[in-house]
Design an enzyme around this catalytic site. Structure first.
Site, mmCIF file in Angstrom:
data_model
loop_
_atom_site.group_PDB
_atom_site.id
_atom_site.type_symbol
_atom_site.label_atom_id
_atom_site.label_comp_id
_atom_site.label_asym_id
_atom_site.label_seq_id
_atom_site.Cartn_x
_atom_site.Cartn_y
_atom_site.Cartn_z
ATOM 1 N N GLY A 89 0.858 -1.180 0.000
ATOM 2 C CA GLY A 89 0.000 0.000 0.000
ATOM 3 C C GLY A 89 0.891 1.226 0.000
ATOM 4 O O GLY A 89 1.878 1.279 -0.739
ATOM 5 N N SER A 121 5.635 -5.470 -1.490
ATOM 6 C CA SER A 121 5.633 -4.052 -1.844
ATOM 7 C C SER A 121 6.084 -3.213 -0.653
ATOM 8 O O SER A 121 7.228 -3.314 -0.233
ATOM 9 C CB SER A 121 4.255 -3.659 -2.375
ATOM 10 O OG SER A 121 4.278 -2.399 -2.991
ATOM 11 N N ALA A 122 5.217 -2.388 -0.067
ATOM 12 C CA ALA A 122 5.601 -1.591 1.098
ATOM 13 C C ALA A 122 6.102 -2.471 2.234
ATOM 14 O O ALA A 122 7.003 -2.089 2.984
ATOM 15 C CB ALA A 122 4.416 -0.756 1.575
ATOM 16 N N HIS A 158 8.550 -3.252 -7.398
ATOM 17 C CA HIS A 158 7.914 -2.893 -8.674
ATOM 18 C C HIS A 158 8.931 -2.275 -9.646
ATOM 19 O O HIS A 158 8.567 -1.427 -10.469
ATOM 20 C CB HIS A 158 6.784 -1.883 -8.476
ATOM 21 C CG HIS A 158 5.731 -2.285 -7.503
ATOM 22 N ND1 HIS A 158 4.628 -3.032 -7.849
ATOM 23 C CD2 HIS A 158 5.590 -2.025 -6.180
ATOM 24 C CE1 HIS A 158 3.846 -3.213 -6.793
ATOM 25 N NE2 HIS A 158 4.421 -2.612 -5.760
ATOM 26 N N GLU A 193 8.536 -6.920 -10.797
ATOM 27 C CA GLU A 193 7.273 -7.559 -10.450
ATOM 28 C C GLU A 193 7.317 -9.047 -10.806
ATOM 29 O O GLU A 193 7.881 -9.446 -11.821
ATOM 30 C CB GLU A 193 6.116 -6.858 -11.142
ATOM 31 C CG GLU A 193 5.898 -5.454 -10.602
ATOM 32 C CD GLU A 193 4.551 -4.880 -11.002
ATOM 33 O OE1 GLU A 193 3.959 -5.352 -11.989
ATOM 34 O OE2 GLU A 193 4.090 -3.948 -10.307
#
Length: 238
Positions: A89, A121-122, A158, A193
């Site tokens: 997020g 991700s985060a 990413h 990714e």
């Protein structure tokens, strides 16, 4: 330590957390685990909704999650956790809430004592020393850039090799080059990714069909495959 650091939650055209779910299953093991989930990177949807989404996918592979926000004592929840999972997020929002609740050091201590950690991700970015290689807009003051520091290098989740057609701004590589120019002692891993870094038994492994790109000031960017030895990323830090 046992770390599973995932670049992204979803591949285009696939269900949420579908591509990494079997790696998550193998990583947590055959015995069912109920992991502590930190949903603080969610901004435009509720923590309960986030937990429901993640629980659906974990349950498919025999494991479960429970949100840290449901506990009256989040630090005690960390101390008692079978595993810790941090979702993606907005990294700035995530770090702000982790600092506000003083969670960084308890998580670090717990994971250094062999509790499995999964992030995407985060959630991968906060496993690094700082959040400074995130791609997210700084929507809040994080009250400090310092993160958990489970690995001694930075991850750029990413990671893209080029900008979209018609976009004239800086590429991701140019932004990372700016970072290493002013942080010459740090490596940055551009994690494309569909890629996952797994650390287990002091071995760092790349999972997925794509190479990752490693940056350091004064060195030519290095393309790393699943067969490459890049344990220097760990040895040079801890």
């Amino acid at each position: 330590m046992k770390l599973l650091l995932i670049s992204n939650s979803t591949m285009a055209g696939e269900p949420y957390l579908d591509y990494p779910k079997y790696e998550i299953q193998k990583f947590l093991g055959e015995k069912p685990v109920t992991a502590l989930f930190i949903p603080f990177a969610a901004v435009t949807f509720s923590f309960d909704d986030y937990c429901a989404k993640v629980e659906e996918r974990f349950a498919e592979v025999g494991h479960h999650i429970v949100g840290i926000h449901t506990f009256s004592d989040p630090i005690k929840a960390i101390e008692d956790a079978e595993a810790i999972v941090v979702g993606g997020g907005n990294t700035w929002q995530l770090v702000r809430m982790m600092h506000d609740q003083k969670l960084m050091n308890p998580i670090r201590e717990k994971v250094f004592n062999e509790t499995p950690y999964i992030g995407w991700s985060a959630g991968s970015n906060v496993a690094c020393p700082t959040l400074r290689t995130t791609n997210d807009m700084p929507i809040v003051d994080p009250h400090g850039f310092e993160c958990i520091g489970l690995v001694p290098f930075q991850i750029n989740p990413h990671y893209l090799d080029a900008n979209a057609e018609g976009h004239a701004g800086e590429t991701r590589e140019q932004r990372i080059e700016e970072f290493i120019e002013v942080n010459p002692n740090l490596y940055v891993v551009g994690l494309r990714e569909g890629s996952i870094l797994k650390l287990e038994d002091e071995k760092l492994e790349l999972i997925g069909d794509r190479m990752c790109r490693i940056f350091k000031k004064g060195e030519k960017p290095m393309e790393v495959t699943r067969e490459s030895d890049f344990s220097f990323l760990i040895k040079n830090g801890f």
